[in-house]
Design an enzyme around this catalytic site. Structure first.
Site, PDB file in Angstrom:
ATOM      1  N   HIS A  42      -4.801  -1.668  -5.722  1.00 10.54           N
ATOM      2  CA  HIS A  42      -4.005  -0.535  -6.202  1.00 10.54           C
ATOM      3  C   HIS A  42      -4.949   0.587  -6.629  1.00 10.54           C
ATOM      4  CE1 HIS A  42      -0.521  -3.520  -7.211  1.00 10.54           C
ATOM      5  NE2 HIS A  42      -0.812  -3.476  -5.937  1.00 10.54           N
ATOM      6  N   THR A  43      -4.823   1.721  -5.963  1.00  8.41           N
ATOM      7  CA  THR A  43      -5.763   2.824  -6.189  1.00  8.41           C
ATOM      8  C   THR A  43      -5.196   3.834  -7.178  1.00  8.41           C
ATOM      9  OG1 THR A  43      -6.250   2.588  -3.843  1.00  8.41           O
ATOM     10  CG2 THR A  43      -7.221   4.488  -4.959  1.00  8.41           C
ATOM     11  N   ASP A  57       0.813  -1.226   0.000  1.00 12.04           N
ATOM     12  CA  ASP A  57       0.000   0.000   0.000  1.00 12.04           C
ATOM     13  C   ASP A  57       0.844   1.272   0.000  1.00 12.04           C
ATOM     14  OD1 ASP A  57      -2.271  -1.612   0.086  1.00 12.04           O
ATOM     15  OD2 ASP A  57      -2.271  -1.642   2.279  1.00 12.04           O
ATOM     16  N   LYS A  74       1.755   2.288  -4.957  1.00 12.00           N
ATOM     17  CA  LYS A  74       2.283   1.729  -6.218  1.00 12.00           C
ATOM     18  C   LYS A  74       1.348   2.018  -7.380  1.00 12.00           C
ATOM     19  CE  LYS A  74       2.367  -2.369  -4.384  1.00 12.00           C
ATOM     20  NZ  LYS A  74       1.983  -2.037  -3.007  1.00 12.00           N
ATOM     21  N   GLN A 112       1.939  -5.949  -3.269  1.00  8.07           N
ATOM     22  CA  GLN A 112       2.388  -6.042  -1.877  1.00  8.07           C
ATOM     23  C   GLN A 112       3.702  -5.242  -1.698  1.00  8.07           C
ATOM     24  OE1 GLN A 112       1.374  -9.436  -3.347  1.00  8.07           O
ATOM     25  NE2 GLN A 112      -0.586  -8.560  -2.848  1.00  8.07           N
TER      26      GLN A 112
HETATM   27  P1  GDP Z   1      -0.832   0.379  -3.488  1.00  2.19           P
HETATM   28  O1  GDP Z   1      -1.422  -0.898  -3.015  1.00  2.19           O
HETATM   29  O2  GDP Z   1       0.640   0.452  -3.244  1.00  2.19           O
HETATM   30  O3  GDP Z   1      -1.191   0.711  -4.902  1.00  2.19           O
HETATM   31  O4  GDP Z   1      -1.460   1.527  -2.568  1.00  2.19           O
HETATM   32  P2  GDP Z   1      -3.025   1.686  -2.192  1.00  2.19           P
HETATM   33  O5  GDP Z   1      -3.749   2.185  -3.376  1.00  2.19           O
HETATM   34  O6  GDP Z   1      -3.534   0.467  -1.523  1.00  2.19           O
HETATM   35  O7  GDP Z   1      -2.921   2.775  -1.041  1.00  2.19           O
HETATM   36  C1  GDP Z   1      -2.318   4.016  -1.266  1.00  2.19           C
HETATM   37  C2  GDP Z   1      -3.337   5.122  -0.977  1.00  2.19           C
HETATM   38  O8  GDP Z   1      -2.671   6.352  -0.976  1.00  2.19           O
HETATM   39  C3  GDP Z   1      -4.419   5.236  -2.020  1.00  2.19           C
HETATM   40  O9  GDP Z   1      -5.590   5.648  -1.402  1.00  2.19           O
HETATM   41  C4  GDP Z   1      -3.887   6.318  -2.969  1.00  2.19           C
HETATM   42  O10 GDP Z   1      -4.909   7.015  -3.645  1.00  2.19           O
HETATM   43  C5  GDP Z   1      -3.224   7.212  -1.978  1.00  2.19           C
HETATM   44  N1  GDP Z   1      -2.092   8.001  -2.454  1.00  2.19           N
HETATM   45  C6  GDP Z   1      -1.056   7.644  -3.250  1.00  2.19           C
HETATM   46  N2  GDP Z   1      -0.137   8.622  -3.291  1.00  2.19           N
HETATM   47  C7  GDP Z   1      -0.618   9.616  -2.506  1.00  2.19           C
HETATM   48  C8  GDP Z   1      -0.105  10.897  -2.106  1.00  2.19           C
HETATM   49  O11 GDP Z   1       0.996  11.303  -2.464  1.00  2.19           O
HETATM   50  N3  GDP Z   1      -0.883  11.619  -1.262  1.00  2.19           N
HETATM   51  C9  GDP Z   1      -2.110  11.206  -0.821  1.00  2.19           C
HETATM   52  N4  GDP Z   1      -2.810  11.997  -0.047  1.00  2.19           N
HETATM   53  N5  GDP Z   1      -2.594  10.007  -1.172  1.00  2.19           N
HETATM   54  C10 GDP Z   1      -1.849   9.233  -1.984  1.00  2.19           C
HETATM   55  P1  IMO Z   2      -0.961  -4.135  -2.258  1.00 11.02           P
HETATM   56  O1  IMO Z   2      -0.522  -4.708  -3.578  1.00 11.02           O
HETATM   57  C1  IMO Z   2      -0.930  -4.530   2.058  1.00 11.02           C
HETATM   58  C2  IMO Z   2      -1.014  -8.570   3.701  1.00 11.02           C
HETATM   59  C3  IMO Z   2      -2.234  -9.021   4.474  1.00 11.02           C
HETATM   60  C4  IMO Z   2      -1.581  -9.959   5.467  1.00 11.02           C
HETATM   61  C5  IMO Z   2      -0.500 -10.630   4.645  1.00 11.02           C
HETATM   62  C6  IMO Z   2      -0.904 -11.980   4.047  1.00 11.02           C
HETATM   63  O2  IMO Z   2      -2.243  -3.411  -2.305  1.00 11.02           O
HETATM   64  O3  IMO Z   2       0.159  -3.374  -1.624  1.00 11.02           O
HETATM   65  P2  IMO Z   2      -2.493 -12.685   2.039  1.00 11.02           P
HETATM   66  O4  IMO Z   2      -3.950 -12.448   1.827  1.00 11.02           O
HETATM   67  O5  IMO Z   2      -1.614 -12.160   0.977  1.00 11.02           O
HETATM   68  O6  IMO Z   2      -2.183 -14.116   2.370  1.00 11.02           O
HETATM   69  O7  IMO Z   2      -2.157 -11.867   3.390  1.00 11.02           O
HETATM   70  O8  IMO Z   2      -0.198  -9.743   3.586  1.00 11.02           O
HETATM   71  N1  IMO Z   2      -1.273  -8.075   2.330  1.00 11.02           N
HETATM   72  C7  IMO Z   2      -1.193  -6.793   1.985  1.00 11.02           C
HETATM   73  N2  IMO Z   2      -0.975  -5.691   2.735  1.00 11.02           N
HETATM   74  N3  IMO Z   2      -1.081  -4.409   0.726  1.00 11.02           N
HETATM   75  C8  IMO Z   2      -1.268  -5.513  -0.035  1.00 11.02           C
HETATM   76  O9  IMO Z   2      -1.267  -5.450  -1.381  1.00 11.02           O
HETATM   77  C9  IMO Z   2      -1.383  -6.759   0.590  1.00 11.02           C
HETATM   78  N4  IMO Z   2      -1.596  -8.022   0.151  1.00 11.02           N
HETATM   79  C10 IMO Z   2      -1.508  -8.822   1.228  1.00 11.02           C
HETATM   80  O10 IMO Z   2      -2.874  -7.940   5.106  1.00 11.02           O
HETATM   81  O11 IMO Z   2      -0.950  -9.218   6.476  1.00 11.02           O
HETATM   82 MG    MG Z   3      -2.943  -1.559  -1.794  1.00 14.41          MG
END
Ligand code: GDP
Ligand code: IMO
Ligand code: MG
Length: 422
Positions: free
Chosen positions: A41-42, A13, A16, A223
């Site tokens: 991935h948002t 999170d 990415k 991840q």
């Molecule tokens: P990923 O799994 O690595 O793609 O990340 P996620 O999407 O799960 O979580 C990242 C969160 O941070 C999402 O809600 C994005 O929209 C948000 N985000 C990414 N970059 C920024 C930033 O620079 N500032 C803010 N405020 N939000 C961000």
């Molecule tokens: P993105 O790509 C954050 C975490 C779960 C748990 C552990 C194992 O969005 O960054 P699983 O279901 O994979 O067997 O869970 O890994 N986990 C993540 N945490 N971002 C993710 O993906 C995750 N995918 C799995 O919360 O701790």
């Molecule tokens: Mg994520």
């Protein structure tokens, strides 16, 4: 753009999805190489929010080919609904989404076993996303998995599925769980297989040809480094190689065709699920949750939050070979007068500059901090490095220097425009 591997440098999170979307502008092809629909991935385009689970985040830009590689585990019913969701939002996937023949398939018994094992572990649970990821990779390693190529081969699929359900029902019974019925699973999976057939391809030879014609390929990690099955905080990890090597095995593109590795990290630390997190802190957690931030994009769980941990990110640079960093969510720290950065761990009477392999040692580690002055200025509207407050520049350079690679992107908001290139 050269062939680029993008990895998460923390616990997932990191943002990415946003950075992939930004970098896709210069790419021809985006490839997911590991993980499954545990990922979330948002990407924001204007006010529209997209959350991608299996489909590469590059799909939101026109005329880019997106590949779900052989290293991914695919729940075909979930992939179908993700595709249908994008089509409803007028995002084209026909002709530009490819699914590897050899990606392994996630079945309902994997999800059921994931849930049962977690329940049995009680307070020692991993906190998985319950998407069946661990059991699906377990079947792959045990050579009892079924692949996309089996799913789309109707007669072979029927007999193989019947056999797998029978076998897994014995395991489920041993857990005291209800056995699964063949009929409805067969029906749903066959229909999903039919739907997905036009996307299925030998993606290894496709990518090989793309490399030959010098296409620009972006490898989208899911991840993060410390969820890696080998290099993460085992057993509190996911079941795939989330580090840069996973991009090669998960796509069939060899290491000597890769040109650079970009690490994505937040300006602070988050983790969802269980396991040690030395810099976890109520002050930063309450602040970010109070701003409505840091709730999981896959499960909606509140993410655990802490100060930036440069011991962890330096380790990430080592195991991934990170050349450059994209730092996201800088704006999350805008209001703070003082910001802590972890520069070492104290573990009993020892001081460590790396993450110990023994998870019990790691759980005992206490963070040693250095304080940085906050910039206390909103950064979300900044688009040029020269407009960045001096203290924010100092903080960004300090965390990337401590992490051992150069800073090339700073992100100050979820939108494309809120991206500063150095
Ligand atoms: P990923 O799994 O690595 O793609 O990340 P996620 O999407 O799960 O979580 C990242 C969160 O941070 C999402 O809600 C994005 O929209 C948000 N985000 C990414 N970059 C920024 C930033 O620079 N500032 C803010 N405020 N939000 C961000
Ligand atoms: P993105 O790509 C954050 C975490 C779960 C748990 C552990 C194992 O969005 O960054 P699983 O279901 O994979 O067997 O869970 O890994 N986990 C993540 N945490 N971002 C993710 O993906 C995750 N995918 C799995 O919360 O701790
Ligand atoms: Mg994520």
């Amino acid at each position: 753009m050269a062939n680029t591997i993008l990895v998460g440098a923390q616990w997932g999170d990191e943002g990415k999805g946003k950075i992939i979307d930004v970098l896709t502008e210069q790419a021809d092809i985006v490839v997911r190489t590991q993980g499954g629909n545990n990922a979330g991935h948002t990407v924001f385009i204007g006010p529209q929010k997209y959350v991608l689970h299996l489909i590469p985040s590059g799909i939101l830009r026109p005329n880019k080919t997106c590949v779900i590689g052989n290293g991914v585990v695919v729940d075909p019913v979930s992939l179908r609904s993700e595709i249908e969701g994008l089509l409803k939002l007028n995002i084209n996937v026909n002709g530009n989404l490819l699914l590897s023949e050899t990606a392994h398939v996630v079945f309902p018994y994997h999800r059921e076993l994931d849930g049962q094992r977690e329940a049995r572990k009680g307070k020692n649970k991993i906190g998985t996303t319950k998407r069946g990821i661990g059991p699906a990779y377990g079947d792959k390693a045990a050579r009892t998995g079924l692949r996309v190529i089996d799913l789309i081969h109707a007669t072979r699929f029927e007999s193989a599925l019947r056999q797998r359900i029978e076998e897994n029902n014995e395991v489920l019974k041993a857990f005291g769980a209800a056995p699964l019925e063949f009929g409805p699973i067969h029906e749903a999976y066959s229909a999903a297989g039919e739907f997905l057939k036009p996307f299925v391809l030998n993606t290894v030879t496709y990518l090989h040809e793309a490399v030959q014609r010098k296409a620009n390929i972006l490898f989208e990690g899911a991840q993060g480094t410390f969820l890696d099955i080998d290099h993460g905080t085992y057993p509190f990890v996911t079941s795939s190689n989330t580090t840069s090597g996973g991009a090669c095995t998960g796509s069939g593109v060899p290491p000597n065709r890769m040109d650079r590795v970009v690490g994505v990290m937040k300006a602070y630390t988050t983790r969802v699920g269980e396991g040690p997190l030395p810099t976890e802190h109520a002050e930063i957690s309450d602040m970010l949750h109070g701003m409505g931030r840091e709730f999981g994009s896959t499960t909606g769980r509140a993410r655990r939050c802490g100060w930036f941990d440069s011991v962890a990110t330096r380790h990430a640079t080592m195991v991934n070979g990170i050349d450059e960093f994209a730092v996201t969510n800088l704006d999350g720290l805008d209001s703070l007068a003082s910001i802590k950065v972890c520069t070492g761990y104290k573990c009993g009477d020892r001081t460590l500059d790396h993450i110990p392999n023994d998870i019990e040692d790691f759980a005992r580690c206490e963070a040693v901090y250095r304080d940085f002055p906050g910039w206390q200025t909103p950064t979300e509207a900044i688009t040029k490095w020269s407009d960045m407050p001096a203290k924010a520049k100092e903080y960004l350079h300090a965390i990337t220097d401590l992490s051992g690679a150069k800073l090339t992107i700073a992100s100050v908001g979820p939108a494309r425009e809120q991206t500063i290139f150095l």
